[in-house]
Design a protein around this motif. Structure first.
Motif, mmCIF file in Angstrom:
data_model
loop_
_atom_site.group_PDB
_atom_site.id
_atom_site.type_symbol
_atom_site.label_atom_id
_atom_site.label_comp_id
_atom_site.label_asym_id
_atom_site.label_seq_id
_atom_site.Cartn_x
_atom_site.Cartn_y
_atom_site.Cartn_z
ATOM 1 N N LEU A 188 0.821 -1.222 0.000
ATOM 2 C CA LEU A 188 0.000 0.000 0.000
ATOM 3 C C LEU A 188 0.854 1.271 0.000
ATOM 4 N N GLN A 189 2.086 1.151 0.476
ATOM 5 C CA GLN A 189 2.970 2.330 0.497
ATOM 6 C C GLN A 189 3.906 2.366 -0.710
ATOM 7 N N LYS A 218 -4.971 2.229 7.279
ATOM 8 C CA LYS A 218 -3.954 1.835 6.292
ATOM 9 C C LYS A 218 -4.485 2.057 4.874
ATOM 10 N N ILE A 219 -5.765 1.750 4.675
ATOM 11 C CA ILE A 219 -6.327 1.944 3.319
ATOM 12 C C ILE A 219 -6.448 3.421 3.006
ATOM 13 N N LYS A 220 -6.937 4.162 3.987
ATOM 14 C CA LYS A 220 -7.088 5.607 3.737
ATOM 15 C C LYS A 220 -5.729 6.268 3.515
ATOM 16 N N GLY A 221 -4.686 5.697 4.135
ATOM 17 C CA GLY A 221 -3.345 6.280 3.991
ATOM 18 C C GLY A 221 -2.537 5.660 2.859
ATOM 19 N N ALA A 222 -3.180 4.800 2.061
ATOM 20 C CA ALA A 222 -2.435 4.143 0.969
ATOM 21 C C ALA A 222 -1.953 5.191 -0.022
ATOM 22 N N VAL A 223 -0.758 4.960 -0.558
ATOM 23 C CA VAL A 223 -0.195 5.897 -1.537
ATOM 24 C C VAL A 223 -1.026 5.819 -2.812
ATOM 25 N N THR A 224 -1.497 6.971 -3.261
ATOM 26 C CA THR A 224 -2.185 6.988 -4.561
ATOM 27 C C THR A 224 -1.438 7.989 -5.445
ATOM 28 N N ARG A 231 -9.346 5.579 -11.932
ATOM 29 C CA ARG A 231 -9.224 4.948 -13.253
ATOM 30 C C ARG A 231 -8.098 3.930 -13.201
ATOM 31 N N PHE A 232 -8.328 2.764 -13.813
ATOM 32 C CA PHE A 232 -7.351 1.673 -13.760
ATOM 33 C C PHE A 232 -6.278 1.875 -14.821
ATOM 34 N N ASP A 233 -5.042 2.036 -14.368
ATOM 35 C CA ASP A 233 -3.929 2.168 -15.312
ATOM 36 C C ASP A 233 -2.664 1.736 -14.560
ATOM 37 N N LEU A 234 -2.304 0.458 -14.756
ATOM 38 C CA LEU A 234 -1.223 -0.122 -13.957
ATOM 39 C C LEU A 234 0.086 0.649 -14.080
ATOM 40 N N GLU A 235 0.335 1.182 -15.280
ATOM 41 C CA GLU A 235 1.616 1.865 -15.480
ATOM 42 C C GLU A 235 1.629 3.254 -14.879
ATOM 43 N N LYS A 236 0.584 4.032 -15.218
ATOM 44 C CA LYS A 236 0.599 5.429 -14.778
ATOM 45 C C LYS A 236 0.019 5.611 -13.385
ATOM 46 N N LYS A 237 -0.867 4.686 -12.973
ATOM 47 C CA LYS A 237 -1.532 4.854 -11.684
ATOM 48 C C LYS A 237 -1.496 3.530 -10.898
ATOM 49 N N PRO A 238 -0.297 3.055 -10.544
ATOM 50 C CA PRO A 238 -0.219 1.744 -9.887
ATOM 51 C C PRO A 238 -0.900 1.708 -8.520
ATOM 52 N N GLY A 239 -0.881 2.824 -7.792
ATOM 53 C CA GLY A 239 -1.468 2.851 -6.448
ATOM 54 C C GLY A 239 -2.974 2.650 -6.499
ATOM 55 N N ILE A 240 -3.652 3.478 -7.269
ATOM 56 C CA ILE A 240 -5.124 3.369 -7.320
ATOM 57 C C ILE A 240 -5.523 2.060 -8.015
ATOM 58 N N SER A 241 -4.728 1.615 -8.990
ATOM 59 C CA SER A 241 -5.069 0.370 -9.705
ATOM 60 C C SER A 241 -5.023 -0.813 -8.741
ATOM 61 N N ASN A 242 -4.042 -0.807 -7.830
ATOM 62 C CA ASN A 242 -3.953 -1.877 -6.838
ATOM 63 C C ASN A 242 -5.189 -1.863 -5.926
ATOM 64 N N SER A 272 -12.655 5.424 1.242
ATOM 65 C CA SER A 272 -13.482 5.211 2.414
ATOM 66 C C SER A 272 -14.408 3.999 2.188
ATOM 67 N N ASP A 273 -14.968 3.879 0.980
ATOM 68 C CA ASP A 273 -15.801 2.703 0.668
ATOM 69 C C ASP A 273 -14.957 1.429 0.706
ATOM 70 N N LEU A 274 -13.758 1.509 0.136
ATOM 71 C CA LEU A 274 -12.903 0.314 0.110
ATOM 72 C C LEU A 274 -12.548 -0.122 1.538
ATOM 73 N N ALA A 275 -12.296 0.863 2.404
ATOM 74 C CA ALA A 275 -11.964 0.531 3.797
ATOM 75 C C ALA A 275 -13.129 -0.261 4.410
ATOM 76 N N ASP A 276 -14.367 0.175 4.130
ATOM 77 C CA ASP A 276 -15.540 -0.552 4.666
ATOM 78 C C ASP A 276 -15.616 -1.967 4.082
ATOM 79 N N ILE A 277 -15.321 -2.092 2.800
ATOM 80 C CA ILE A 277 -15.410 -3.405 2.140
ATOM 81 C C ILE A 277 -14.383 -4.372 2.734
ATOM 82 N N VAL A 278 -13.168 -3.881 2.928
ATOM 83 C CA VAL A 278 -12.113 -4.758 3.466
ATOM 84 C C VAL A 278 -12.484 -5.171 4.898
ATOM 85 N N VAL A 279 -12.962 -4.209 5.675
ATOM 86 C CA VAL A 279 -13.351 -4.529 7.061
ATOM 87 C C VAL A 279 -14.513 -5.529 7.070
ATOM 88 N N ALA A 280 -15.463 -5.363 6.151
ATOM 89 C CA ALA A 280 -16.604 -6.292 6.103
ATOM 90 C C ALA A 280 -16.137 -7.701 5.742
#
Ligand code: TYM
Length: 330
Positions: A188-189, A218-224, A231-242, A272-280
């Motif tokens: 995540l970092q 940890k999710i809210k603090g993930a590097v983006t 938007r999914f773009d592994l090369e240009k946006k690896p943080g958000i794509s992950n 914030s939504d992803l944090a809820d999903i992971v916790v659920a």
């Protein structure tokens, strides 16, 4: 019924990467295949371990397998070191493996560069041969693993084929089963590196037994990345794509659906939504884990697993010895 074999090494606590890349798939396959799932404790010894911590982790992984949804009535769960045939076969396979091919293993090369200046154990070098033994001892058809184990399964196939071509058809040549999505969950970092239980920065990984608030942070603090569109773009946006991959594997929503849902919204709402999903996902696992770890169930499951697997393993190793001319003819 086709057979699947896989394992996890108790070198640290299990991460969300282990869950998405491996355990979740074991559970999806358990109705379709005969499954042998083990705790690879011998593999943990390639680096020095504290014996009491190792023993605790072996139990923890067993409890987590079940808490995540592995059904011990369907899946055989056992500890690698309780089946001596794994190490016995590993030796026979070492006699069919070459220093050159072992030296080319990426994980080995990564490890020795990380441990530069330290003493490297011989077992770190022969690690993938023990892995090959784990698999072909049971004539596995398939091996469900994350992306980082693909090269080891290819080596396993080569060793099995070499043995068969020298001694006649004896081992089944297994195939890896790697999930199309989530086969490599990133840190995540540092989203260019795999999320790993042995990482130094604890903000980079999510443990299945982490405190739930910590997981959210940890999710809210993930590097983006800059440009705050989801938007999914592994090369240009690896943080958000992950993060989108984690979202997609846990909700079964496609990447396209996720992009549509968050169009025009920023990273904040998405995270914030992803944090809820992971916790659920993790909360019920922790609840089940807390019940199982206190019960006598774990030992019962591991005893049943050991007894069943011992017989299969003993037969195969004896046949292998015989095939090579070891001992006396039986
Ligand atoms: P180990 O313990 O490192 O990892 C266990 C499983 O989790 C997967 N995995 C991941 N998947 C996605 N993203 C990640 N960040 C991530 N991190 C780990 C791994 O690919 C693996 O499937 N050598 C093996 C254990 C082993 C084994 C075997 C596996 C020993 N013998 C025989 C299969 C068959 C290992 O260290 O995995």
């Amino acid at each position: 019924m086709k057979r699947m074999v896989s394992g996890i090494k108790p070198t640290g606590e299990l991460t969300l990467g282990n869950y998405i890349g491996a355990i979740k798939n074991f559970i999806e396959f358990q109705n379709e295949y005969e499954m042998f799932i083990f705790i690879a404790d011998l593999h943990a010894l390639t680096k020095p371990q504290d014996r009491l911590k190792l023993r605790k982790r072996i139990k923890d992984i067993t409890a987590l397998y079940i808490a995540c949804g592995l059904d011990p009535d369907k899946v055989t769960i056992f500890i690698q070191s309780e089946i001596p045939a794994h190490s016995q076969l590993a030796y026979l396979l070492e006699c069919h493996s070459y220093i050159g091919e072992l030296g080319r293993m990426t994980q080995y090369k990564d490890q020795i560069s990380k441990q530069a200046g330290e003493s490297i154990t011989a077992s770190l070098f022969t690690y993938p041969v023990l892995m090959a033994a784990d698999i072909i001892l049971y004539d596995a058809d398939f091996v469900p693993v994350g992306d980082d184990q693909k090269q080891h399964i290819e080596l396993t196939r080569n060793i099995a084929q070499r043995f068969n071509s020298r001694h006649g058809d004896f081992f089944k040549v297994p195939e890896p089963v790697i999930p199309k999505q989530g086969a490599r969950i990133m840190d995540l970092q540092d989203p260019l590196n795999k999320m790993s239980k042995s990482d130094d920065s604890d903000k980079g990984y999510i443990l299945l037994l982490d405190d739930l608030n910590r997981i959210k942070n940890k999710i809210k603090g993930a590097v983006t990345d800059s440009f705050s569109d989801v938007r999914f773009d592994l090369e240009k946006k690896p943080g958000i794509s992950n993060l989108m991959t984690i979202y997609s594997t846990l909700t079964k929503k496609s990447i396209k659906e996720i992009e549509d849902k968050y169009r025009g919204k920023g990273y904040g709402e998405f995270k914030s939504d992803l944090a809820d999903i992971v916790v659920a996902t993790i909360k019920p696992i922790q609840e089940k884990y807390n019940n199982i770890i206190k019960s006598t169930k774990i030992d019962e499951i591991l005893d049943v697993g050991r007894d069943k697997i011992s017989k299969i393993a003993y037969k195969k190793i004896m046949k292998a010895n015989n095939k090579l001319g070891l001992g006396r003819k039986r």
